[in-house]
Design a protein around this motif. Structure first.
Motif, PDB file in Angstrom:
ATOM      1  N   GLN A  21       0.888  -1.146   0.003  1.00 36.48           N
ATOM      2  CA  GLN A  21       0.008   0.073   0.128  1.00 36.48           C
ATOM      3  C   GLN A  21       0.834   1.373  -0.041  1.00 36.48           C
ATOM      4  N   ARG A  22       2.262   1.219   0.508  1.00 34.90           N
ATOM      5  CA  ARG A  22       2.879   2.305   0.420  1.00 34.90           C
ATOM      6  C   ARG A  22       3.158   2.923  -1.106  1.00 34.90           C
ATOM      7  N   ARG A  23       2.905   3.831  -1.696  1.00 30.73           N
ATOM      8  CA  ARG A  23       3.359   4.474  -2.586  1.00 30.73           C
ATOM      9  C   ARG A  23       3.880   5.917  -2.547  1.00 30.73           C
ATOM     10  N   SER A  24       4.522   6.384  -3.566  1.00 33.59           N
ATOM     11  CA  SER A  24       4.864   7.609  -3.675  1.00 33.59           C
ATOM     12  C   SER A  24       4.023   8.551  -4.276  1.00 33.59           C
ATOM     13  N   ILE A  25       3.531   9.297  -3.190  1.00 32.26           N
ATOM     14  CA  ILE A  25       2.212  10.151  -3.598  1.00 32.26           C
ATOM     15  C   ILE A  25       3.025  11.857  -3.461  1.00 32.26           C
ATOM     16  N   ARG A  26       2.703  12.391  -4.542  1.00 32.43           N
ATOM     17  CA  ARG A  26       3.311  13.747  -4.762  1.00 32.43           C
ATOM     18  C   ARG A  26       2.299  14.845  -4.628  1.00 32.43           C
ATOM     19  N   ALA A  27       1.147  14.724  -4.256  1.00 33.88           N
ATOM     20  CA  ALA A  27       0.191  15.904  -4.053  1.00 33.88           C
ATOM     21  C   ALA A  27      -0.521  15.694  -2.693  1.00 33.88           C
ATOM     22  N   THR A  57       8.635  24.175  -6.321  1.00 35.87           N
ATOM     23  CA  THR A  57       7.367  23.958  -6.063  1.00 35.87           C
ATOM     24  C   THR A  57       6.843  22.888  -5.088  1.00 35.87           C
ATOM     25  N   LYS A  58       7.565  21.879  -5.840  1.00 38.93           N
ATOM     26  CA  LYS A  58       7.096  20.345  -5.263  1.00 38.93           C
ATOM     27  C   LYS A  58       7.441  20.395  -3.661  1.00 38.93           C
ATOM     28  N   ILE A  59       8.972  20.868  -3.579  1.00 37.21           N
ATOM     29  CA  ILE A  59       9.266  20.776  -2.143  1.00 37.21           C
ATOM     30  C   ILE A  59       8.498  21.873  -1.111  1.00 37.21           C
ATOM     31  N   SER A  89       3.478  10.133   1.541  1.00 34.33           N
ATOM     32  CA  SER A  89       4.868  10.538   1.490  1.00 34.33           C
ATOM     33  C   SER A  89       5.679  10.192   0.014  1.00 34.33           C
ATOM     34  N   CYS A  90       6.584  11.150  -0.135  1.00 28.15           N
ATOM     35  CA  CYS A  90       7.458  10.697  -1.278  1.00 28.15           C
ATOM     36  C   CYS A  90       8.705  11.202  -0.953  1.00 28.15           C
ATOM     37  N   TRP A  91       9.540  10.225  -1.194  1.00 22.87           N
ATOM     38  CA  TRP A  91      11.292  10.485  -1.081  1.00 22.87           C
ATOM     39  C   TRP A  91      11.607  11.307  -2.210  1.00 22.87           C
ATOM     40  N   VAL A  92      12.518  12.198  -1.957  1.00 21.77           N
ATOM     41  CA  VAL A  92      12.952  13.208  -2.753  1.00 21.77           C
ATOM     42  C   VAL A  92      14.419  13.154  -3.064  1.00 21.77           C
ATOM     43  N   ALA A  93      15.243  12.798  -4.021  1.00 17.56           N
ATOM     44  CA  ALA A  93      16.602  12.616  -3.931  1.00 17.56           C
ATOM     45  C   ALA A  93      17.397  13.712  -3.822  1.00 17.56           C
ATOM     46  N   ALA A  94      16.948  14.915  -4.054  1.00 18.85           N
ATOM     47  CA  ALA A  94      17.864  16.091  -4.138  1.00 18.85           C
ATOM     48  C   ALA A  94      18.934  16.339  -3.259  1.00 18.85           C
ATOM     49  N   GLU A 134       0.869   3.619 -12.687  1.00 20.88           N
ATOM     50  CA  GLU A 134       0.660   1.940 -12.311  1.00 20.88           C
ATOM     51  C   GLU A 134       2.074   1.329 -11.930  1.00 20.88           C
ATOM     52  N   ARG A 135       1.990   0.328 -11.085  1.00 20.46           N
ATOM     53  CA  ARG A 135       3.228  -0.140 -10.771  1.00 20.46           C
ATOM     54  C   ARG A 135       3.188  -1.309 -11.645  1.00 20.46           C
ATOM     55  N   PRO A 136       4.392  -1.680 -12.303  1.00 17.02           N
ATOM     56  CA  PRO A 136       4.798  -2.850 -13.137  1.00 17.02           C
ATOM     57  C   PRO A 136       5.053  -4.090 -12.051  1.00 17.02           C
TER      58      PRO A 136
HETATM   59  C1  LIG Z   1      16.424   6.931  -3.371  1.00 12.62           C
HETATM   60  C2  LIG Z   1      15.261   7.378  -3.731  1.00 12.62           C
HETATM   61  C3  LIG Z   1      15.085   8.814  -4.633  1.00 12.62           C
HETATM   62  C4  LIG Z   1      13.973   9.020  -5.087  1.00 12.62           C
HETATM   63  N1  LIG Z   1      13.657  10.343  -5.653  1.00 12.62           N
HETATM   64  C5  LIG Z   1      12.677  10.822  -6.104  1.00 12.62           C
HETATM   65  C6  LIG Z   1      12.482  12.221  -6.449  1.00 12.62           C
HETATM   66  O1  LIG Z   1      13.547  12.961  -6.525  1.00 12.62           O
HETATM   67  N2  LIG Z   1      11.376  12.392  -6.952  1.00 12.62           N
HETATM   68  C7  LIG Z   1      10.391  11.845  -7.031  1.00 12.62           C
HETATM   69  O2  LIG Z   1       9.029  12.566  -7.443  1.00 12.62           O
HETATM   70  N3  LIG Z   1      10.460  10.611  -6.666  1.00 12.62           N
HETATM   71  C8  LIG Z   1      11.593   9.944  -5.974  1.00 12.62           C
HETATM   72  N4  LIG Z   1      11.345   8.932  -5.634  1.00 12.62           N
HETATM   73  C9  LIG Z   1      10.298   7.951  -5.604  1.00 12.62           C
HETATM   74  C10 LIG Z   1      10.388   6.952  -6.829  1.00 12.62           C
HETATM   75  O3  LIG Z   1      10.234   7.612  -8.110  1.00 12.62           O
HETATM   76  C11 LIG Z   1       9.100   5.888  -6.647  1.00 12.62           C
HETATM   77  O4  LIG Z   1       9.667   5.202  -5.349  1.00 12.62           O
HETATM   78  C12 LIG Z   1       9.423   4.821  -7.524  1.00 12.62           C
HETATM   79  O5  LIG Z   1       8.819   5.288  -8.796  1.00 12.62           O
HETATM   80  C13 LIG Z   1       8.346   3.624  -7.300  1.00 12.62           C
HETATM   81  O6  LIG Z   1       7.066   4.036  -6.869  1.00 12.62           O
HETATM   82  P1  LIG Z   1       6.280   3.723  -5.518  1.00 12.62           P
HETATM   83  O7  LIG Z   1       7.165   4.431  -4.502  1.00 12.62           O
HETATM   84  O8  LIG Z   1       5.152   4.580  -5.683  1.00 12.62           O
HETATM   85  O9  LIG Z   1       6.200   2.329  -5.505  1.00 12.62           O
HETATM   86  C14 LIG Z   1      12.810   8.219  -5.234  1.00 12.62           C
HETATM   87  C15 LIG Z   1      12.907   7.047  -4.638  1.00 12.62           C
HETATM   88  C16 LIG Z   1      14.223   6.602  -3.957  1.00 12.62           C
HETATM   89  C17 LIG Z   1      13.939   5.293  -3.379  1.00 12.62           C
END
Ligand SMILES: Cc1cc2nc3c(=O)[nH]c(=O)nc-3n(C[C@H](O)[C@H](O)[C@H](O)COP(=O)(O)O)c2cc1C
Length: 211
Positions: free
Chosen positions: A19-25, A100-102, A156-161, A198-200
């Motif tokens: 269920q954990r997904r990267s959600i950006r909004a 804007t995203k941050i 939540s969403c991880w941002v690499a910056a 969509e998750r592959p």
């Molecule tokens: C180390 C790392 C860096 C990431 N950096 C970004 C990022 O800069 N921007 C972003 O929108 N998503 C970022 N993500 C999220 C990934 O794009 C996302 O985890 C991946 O596409 C799989 O989707 P899911 O998390 O919904 O399963 C990052 C994920 C990881 C693990």
């Protein structure tokens, strides 16, 4: 929960992992500070090399601090993109989108690494390995945090910056010299209209080899 001593029949990927997904909004409401502290507590239960916990977490939920971080990292990214030869209009677009995203996320958790508790080696080879272990454990901590956020109904969403510009991120927030930012997590209440990509399927036959 205790560790099971018998295998679960027909075991599948646990729902909380799926269920954990990267959600950006996000919806605009703030995230409770106590909840953020609990997420950090969950992060700190991650495994770490020799019981070190070489992580520091910075909670950012004021407009000024979000802007300072986004601006500091953006300035560095702008320089990198210009050096790559990217057209200035495109550079401006990319940097603005990142800003804007941050700044649009209700809360940010900036995960930093320190040498505190890590072993020191005289040679570069082992120093890099030690730092690499710390970085792996930071990833485990961030995953704990994001899984816990999902469990709490938060997006939540991880941002690499920051990993590309740890010093710029540190200095933008006037953090201690020894705290080096490596991961940024956006956190908020999910915007219900956001549709995750969509998750592959997991091609287990390609990714796993049984010996
Ligand atoms: C180390 C790392 C860096 C990431 N950096 C970004 C990022 O800069 N921007 C972003 O929108 N998503 C970022 N993500 C999220 C990934 O794009 C996302 O985890 C991946 O596409 C799989 O989707 P899911 O998390 O919904 O399963 C990052 C994920 C990881 C693990």
């Amino acid at each position: 929960m205790s560790v099971r001593d018998t295998p679960v029949p027909d075991f599948r990927v646990p729902a909380f992992v799926e269920q954990r997904r990267s959600i950006r909004a996000f919806r605009p409401e703030p995230v409770d500070r106590d909840v953020l502290d609990t997420l950090i507590e969950a992060a700190c239960l991650a495994p770490a090399p020799h019981h070190s916990r070489p992580w520091r977490f910075v909670v950012i939920d004021t407009d000024d601090a979000k802007a300072a971080l986004a601006h500091g990292m953006g300035a560095r990214w702008r320089d990198d993109l210009a050096r790559d030869g990217i057209a200035p209009e495109h550079v401006a677009e990319l940097v603005q989108a990142s800003y804007t995203k941050i700044t649009a996320a209700p809360a940010l958790v900036l995960a930093c690494l320190t040498w505190d508790g890590l072993d020191r080696y005289p040679d570069e080879h082992r120093r890099r390995a030690e730092w690499g272990m710390a970085l792996l454990s930071l990833g485990a901590a961030v995953e704990n945090l994001m899984l816990s956020a999902a469990d709490a109904g938060l997006a939540s969403c991880w941002v690499a910056a920051p990993i590309f510009c740890p010093e710029a991120a540190r200095d933008a927030l006037q953090l201690p010299d020894a705290w080096l930012p490596h991961a940024l997590v956006l956190i908020g209440h999910p915007d219900p209209s956001y549709v995750a990509r969509e998750r592959p399927p997991v091609p287990i036959e390609v990714l796993r080899r049984n010996l």
